[in-house]
Write a protein that holds these residues in place. Structure first.
Motif, PDB file in Angstrom:
ATOM      1  N   ARG A 432      70.496 -31.424  40.001  1.00  0.00           N
ATOM      2  CA  ARG A 432      70.803 -30.163  40.680  1.00  0.00           C
ATOM      3  C   ARG A 432      69.983 -28.983  40.156  1.00  0.00           C
ATOM      4  NH1 ARG A 432      75.938 -30.777  37.831  1.00  0.00           N
ATOM      5  NH2 ARG A 432      76.025 -29.392  36.022  1.00  0.00           N
ATOM      6  N   ASP A 433      69.338 -29.161  38.998  1.00  0.00           N
ATOM      7  CA  ASP A 433      68.514 -28.087  38.449  1.00  0.00           C
ATOM      8  C   ASP A 433      67.153 -27.989  39.119  1.00  0.00           C
ATOM      9  OD1 ASP A 433      70.395 -27.256  36.471  1.00  0.00           O
ATOM     10  OD2 ASP A 433      69.833 -29.001  35.251  1.00  0.00           O
ATOM     11  N   TRP A 434      66.771 -29.001  39.880  1.00  0.00           N
ATOM     12  CA  TRP A 434      65.466 -29.021  40.517  1.00  0.00           C
ATOM     13  C   TRP A 434      65.538 -28.391  41.909  1.00  0.00           C
ATOM     14  CZ3 TRP A 434      60.747 -30.693  38.573  1.00  0.00           C
ATOM     15  CH2 TRP A 434      60.799 -31.222  37.290  1.00  0.00           C
ATOM     16  N   VAL A 435      64.517 -27.612  42.249  1.00  0.00           N
ATOM     17  CA  VAL A 435      64.471 -26.863  43.500  1.00  0.00           C
ATOM     18  C   VAL A 435      63.232 -27.277  44.285  1.00  0.00           C
ATOM     19  CG1 VAL A 435      64.317 -24.579  44.568  1.00  0.00           C
ATOM     20  CG2 VAL A 435      65.695 -24.911  42.491  1.00  0.00           C
ATOM     21  N   ASN A 436      63.409 -27.565  45.567  1.00  0.00           N
ATOM     22  CA  ASN A 436      62.299 -27.922  46.439  1.00  0.00           C
ATOM     23  C   ASN A 436      61.534 -26.671  46.862  1.00  0.00           C
ATOM     24  OD1 ASN A 436      61.822 -28.848  49.805  1.00  0.00           O
ATOM     25  ND2 ASN A 436      60.718 -29.758  48.112  1.00  0.00           N
ATOM     26  N   VAL A 437      60.207 -26.679  46.670  1.00  0.00           N
ATOM     27  CA  VAL A 437      59.396 -25.500  46.996  1.00  0.00           C
ATOM     28  C   VAL A 437      58.279 -25.806  47.988  1.00  0.00           C
ATOM     29  CG1 VAL A 437      59.886 -24.399  44.781  1.00  0.00           C
ATOM     30  CG2 VAL A 437      57.854 -25.845  44.995  1.00  0.00           C
ATOM     31  N   GLY A 438      58.127 -27.065  48.428  1.00  0.00           N
ATOM     32  CA  GLY A 438      57.041 -27.394  49.344  1.00  0.00           C
ATOM     33  C   GLY A 438      57.303 -28.677  50.094  1.00  0.00           C
ATOM     34  N   VAL A 455      55.098 -18.607  44.159  1.00  0.00           N
ATOM     35  CA  VAL A 455      54.531 -19.906  43.812  1.00  0.00           C
ATOM     36  C   VAL A 455      53.594 -20.333  44.929  1.00  0.00           C
ATOM     37  CG1 VAL A 455      55.030 -22.288  43.181  1.00  0.00           C
ATOM     38  CG2 VAL A 455      56.694 -20.499  42.646  1.00  0.00           C
ATOM     39  N   TYR A 456      52.386 -20.777  44.561  1.00  0.00           N
ATOM     40  CA  TYR A 456      51.413 -21.269  45.539  1.00  0.00           C
ATOM     41  C   TYR A 456      51.474 -22.792  45.553  1.00  0.00           C
ATOM     42  CZ  TYR A 456      49.835 -16.472  45.180  1.00  0.00           C
ATOM     43  OH  TYR A 456      49.793 -15.099  45.182  1.00  0.00           O
ATOM     44  N   VAL A 457      51.706 -23.342  46.735  1.00  0.00           N
ATOM     45  CA  VAL A 457      51.983 -24.773  46.876  1.00  0.00           C
ATOM     46  C   VAL A 457      51.021 -25.382  47.877  1.00  0.00           C
ATOM     47  CG1 VAL A 457      53.731 -26.487  47.450  1.00  0.00           C
ATOM     48  CG2 VAL A 457      54.422 -24.309  46.422  1.00  0.00           C
ATOM     49  N   GLU A 458      50.352 -26.473  47.471  1.00  0.00           N
ATOM     50  CA  GLU A 458      49.386 -27.144  48.346  1.00  0.00           C
ATOM     51  C   GLU A 458      49.909 -28.526  48.702  1.00  0.00           C
ATOM     52  OE1 GLU A 458      46.025 -29.933  49.010  1.00  0.00           O
ATOM     53  OE2 GLU A 458      46.793 -29.630  46.991  1.00  0.00           O
ATOM     54  N   TRP A 459      49.744 -28.928  49.973  1.00  0.00           N
ATOM     55  CA  TRP A 459      50.101 -30.266  50.395  1.00  0.00           C
ATOM     56  C   TRP A 459      48.979 -30.849  51.223  1.00  0.00           C
ATOM     57  CZ3 TRP A 459      52.278 -30.659  55.678  1.00  0.00           C
ATOM     58  CH2 TRP A 459      52.451 -29.422  56.297  1.00  0.00           C
ATOM     59  N   GLN A 460      49.101 -32.117  51.643  1.00  0.00           N
ATOM     60  CA  GLN A 460      47.954 -32.896  52.096  1.00  0.00           C
ATOM     61  C   GLN A 460      47.128 -32.193  53.169  1.00  0.00           C
ATOM     62  OE1 GLN A 460      51.181 -33.869  52.794  1.00  0.00           O
ATOM     63  NE2 GLN A 460      51.264 -35.197  54.592  1.00  0.00           N
ATOM     64  N   GLY A 461      45.834 -32.436  53.099  1.00  0.00           N
ATOM     65  CA  GLY A 461      44.929 -31.898  54.103  1.00  0.00           C
ATOM     66  C   GLY A 461      44.597 -30.436  53.929  1.00  0.00           C
ATOM     67  N   GLY A 462      44.762 -29.899  52.724  1.00  0.00           N
ATOM     68  CA  GLY A 462      44.415 -28.504  52.484  1.00  0.00           C
ATOM     69  C   GLY A 462      45.442 -27.509  52.977  1.00  0.00           C
ATOM     70  N   LEU A 464      48.334 -24.972  52.657  1.00  0.00           N
ATOM     71  CA  LEU A 464      48.655 -24.105  51.524  1.00  0.00           C
ATOM     72  C   LEU A 464      49.721 -23.103  51.949  1.00  0.00           C
ATOM     73  CD1 LEU A 464      47.757 -23.504  48.588  1.00  0.00           C
ATOM     74  CD2 LEU A 464      46.165 -21.816  49.531  1.00  0.00           C
ATOM     75  N   LEU A 465      50.735 -22.948  51.091  1.00  0.00           N
ATOM     76  CA  LEU A 465      51.788 -21.987  51.398  1.00  0.00           C
ATOM     77  C   LEU A 465      52.141 -21.187  50.152  1.00  0.00           C
ATOM     78  CD1 LEU A 465      54.758 -23.095  50.131  1.00  0.00           C
ATOM     79  CD2 LEU A 465      54.477 -24.746  51.979  1.00  0.00           C
ATOM     80  N   ARG A 466      52.803 -20.053  50.398  1.00  0.00           N
ATOM     81  CA  ARG A 466      53.306 -19.220  49.311  1.00  0.00           C
ATOM     82  C   ARG A 466      54.828 -19.213  49.386  1.00  0.00           C
ATOM     83  NH1 ARG A 466      52.084 -12.997  49.536  1.00  0.00           N
ATOM     84  NH2 ARG A 466      53.943 -13.091  50.849  1.00  0.00           N
ATOM     85  N   PHE A 467      55.464 -19.610  48.292  1.00  0.00           N
ATOM     86  CA  PHE A 467      56.920 -19.704  48.228  1.00  0.00           C
ATOM     87  C   PHE A 467      57.451 -18.596  47.326  1.00  0.00           C
ATOM     88  CE2 PHE A 467      60.790 -21.241  46.143  1.00  0.00           C
ATOM     89  CZ  PHE A 467      61.547 -21.669  47.222  1.00  0.00           C
ATOM     90  N   ARG A 468      58.433 -17.849  47.820  1.00  0.00           N
ATOM     91  CA  ARG A 468      59.055 -16.788  47.025  1.00  0.00           C
ATOM     92  C   ARG A 468      60.399 -17.294  46.507  1.00  0.00           C
ATOM     93  NH1 ARG A 468      58.992 -10.378  48.483  1.00  0.00           N
ATOM     94  NH2 ARG A 468      59.678  -9.657  46.417  1.00  0.00           N
TER      95      ARG A 468
END
Length: 502
Positions: A432-438, A455-462, A464-468
């Motif tokens: 429960r201490d872990w938080v999904n950010v992407g 937080v800057y988060v990258e996922w497949q294929g380039g 890119l998102l910014r998570f607050r």
């Protein structure tokens, strides 16, 4: 504590500093870090990719699980508690097989055979004779990837190994191997060439002299993957692997790719084969492989055949066929039609991308399913599922951290998004201490050094998102080409970094 944590970094800084005196005074040895000990901080919330499953259909139910990069795990209570039993050895697992005549004897083939671009390698075959307390390496050290191990149900000394082999180069240690002395010696009994390995293997449980094997020509380059070639084909032996015949009657002509094969235990004259070709399809033979008929070319069997090359037949009903893939589908009419098991997925959400399935031969209502998101158990043929929450085998592609106190750890996982968790927590770090950010296949994840709320988060294929963190706001910041500019191209795992100064 902060000072102690920074001490090794300070030593490295001195070692690489500009002052000659500082460099001369610092020596990094094994004892420098000898006091550091690894501790588990999770997460098991999303578990991870399961590559192989086998079990013992007696009470208490014993389950063996092979993880893509988390080793081998064993449960003695039907999946409530798992313990790692393979940690001193290779952590990438391709095959797990329990000896039907002695469940204390278990064989493990290392090196995952689901040959994605990030797959790990193995170092051959291991065997335990005491239920996993100790292991012996018994051969095929250079095979790198093993897709299947099949044990003669009447003679545990006879074992067949389906060695997929090297992914990135040509190498001769691939094909079908056989031991008749419990792994003391091996003979390569089916070999095509140094570019063609074994994709799948199935024994007739009533007559283990009948052996079926799929051979697969393949190669991966940094920029391309080729599945198929002249070396691919389906073979059968009727004398325990001494001689082989390539099966062609009714199978697709021309070059073929990966092939999965499964004998129906309740009627061994019935054999199913999933054949990757120009028109990937499921084929069925009713005469021990002499002739074949295409029974299904629908989307349930065609999806990514090099990655979902698996067919499982119910041990008690030769007409009931399971096809793991993006989702699990079931046929009750010998492969002619497929539908979700139980009429649809109910209960907990089942993670997609299915790579392993075990059907209890004493109670075919019970299924154990291995996916990219972990292990699931059903007691009603897939109508409802129980997610196993005790397997912390998530695959981290990339790891980073921030400078909070206590500091947080960030990482992207294979097919399980990106996550943030604390380095310590009262009572220990829990799921429960872990938080999904992407999303998606998570890769690089970095905190803004000037504002740790972002937080800057990258996922497949380039992507890119910014998570607050404070508001959970997500904003797409992937770069796109301007007007009249060429389309931008990104690697599967696209590197990003954040400037520490601005």
């Amino acid at each position: 504590m902060r000072t102690r944590l920074l001490a090794p970094a300070l030593a490295v800084a001195l070692l690489h500093g500009t002052g000659g005196a500082a460099r001369a005074q610092v020596a990094i040895e094994s004892s420098t870090f000898g006091g550091l000990r690894a501790r588990a901080i999770g997460p098991a919330a999303m578990s991870g990719r399961i590559a192989a499953v086998d079990a013992v259909a007696t009470e208490p139910l014993t389950i063996w699980v092979g993880s893509a990069s988390g080793g081998v795990w064993k449960s003695n209570d039907g999946g409530t508690i798992f313990r790692p039993v393979f940690d001193p050895h290779t952590q990438s697992i391709g095959a797990v097989a329990v000896d039907p005549s002695n469940p204390k004897v278990v064989w493990v083939g290392t090196g995952e055979s689901w040959t994605r671009n990030s797959v790990s390698i193995g170092d051959g075959v291991y065997r335990t004779s005491d239920g996993g307390d100790t292991w012996q390496h018994v051969g095929l050290r250079d095979s790198e990837r093993i897709a299947r191990i099949a044990v003669d149900p009447k003679n545990g000394q006879i074992v067949f190994v389906c060695a997929t082999g090297h992914l990135w180069d040509a190498h001769p240690e691939r094909g079908v191997y056989r031991t008749t002395d419990g792994g003391k010696s091996w003979e390569r009994v089916l070999y095509v060439d140094e570019n063609t390995g074994c994709s799948d293997l199935s024994l007739d449980p009533q007559d283990a002299r009948m052996v079926y094997a799929g051979m697969w020509q393949f190669r991966r380059w940094p920029w391309f993957f080729r599945s198929g070639g002249a070396g691919s084909g389906l073979y059968r032996s009727t004398d325990g692997g001494k001689t082989w015949k390539q099966l062609r009657n009714g199978l697709p002509k021309g070059e073929k790719g990966r092939i999965a094969v499964a004998v129906a235990p309740s009627r061994p004259s019935v054999v199913y084969a999933l054949v990757e070709s120009k028109e990937t399809a499921l084929y069925r033979s009713d005469d021990l492989g002499e002739s074949w008929q295409q029974v299904n070319a629908g989307w349930q069997v065609r999806g990514r055949p090099f990655y979902f090359a698996l067919v499982v037949v119910d041990p008690t009903d030769f007409r009931r066929v399971y096809k793991p893939g993006f989702f699990l589908t079931t046929s009750t009419d010998g492969g002619k039609s497929f539908a979700p098991p139980g009429g649809g997925f109910t209960g907990p959400r089942v993670h997609g991308d299915h790579h392993a399935l075990w059907v209890n031969p004493k109670n075919p209502q019970q299924l154990i399913l291995g996916t990219d998101g972990g292990l699931y158990i059903s007691e009603d043929r897939g109508g409802h599922w129980r997610f196993v929450r005790s397997l912390p085998v998530s695959q981290f592609y990339e790891i980073s951290y921030d400078l909070e106190w206590p500091y947080n750890v960030y990482g992207g996982l294979q097919d399980n998004g990106s996550w943030m968790g604390p380095s310590r927590s009262p009572g220990g770090v829990q799921n429960r201490d872990w938080v999904n950010v992407g999303y998606g296949d998570g890769f690089h994840t970095f905190v803004d050094p000037n504002d740790p709320d972002f937080v800057y988060v990258e996922w497949q294929g380039g992507n890119l998102l910014r998570f607050r963190k404070s508001t959970r706001e997500v904003r797409d910041i992937k770069p796109y080409p301007g007007k009249d500019e060429a389309k931008l191209r990104f690697n599967w795992n696209t590197p990003i970094h954040v400037s520490p100064t601005r």
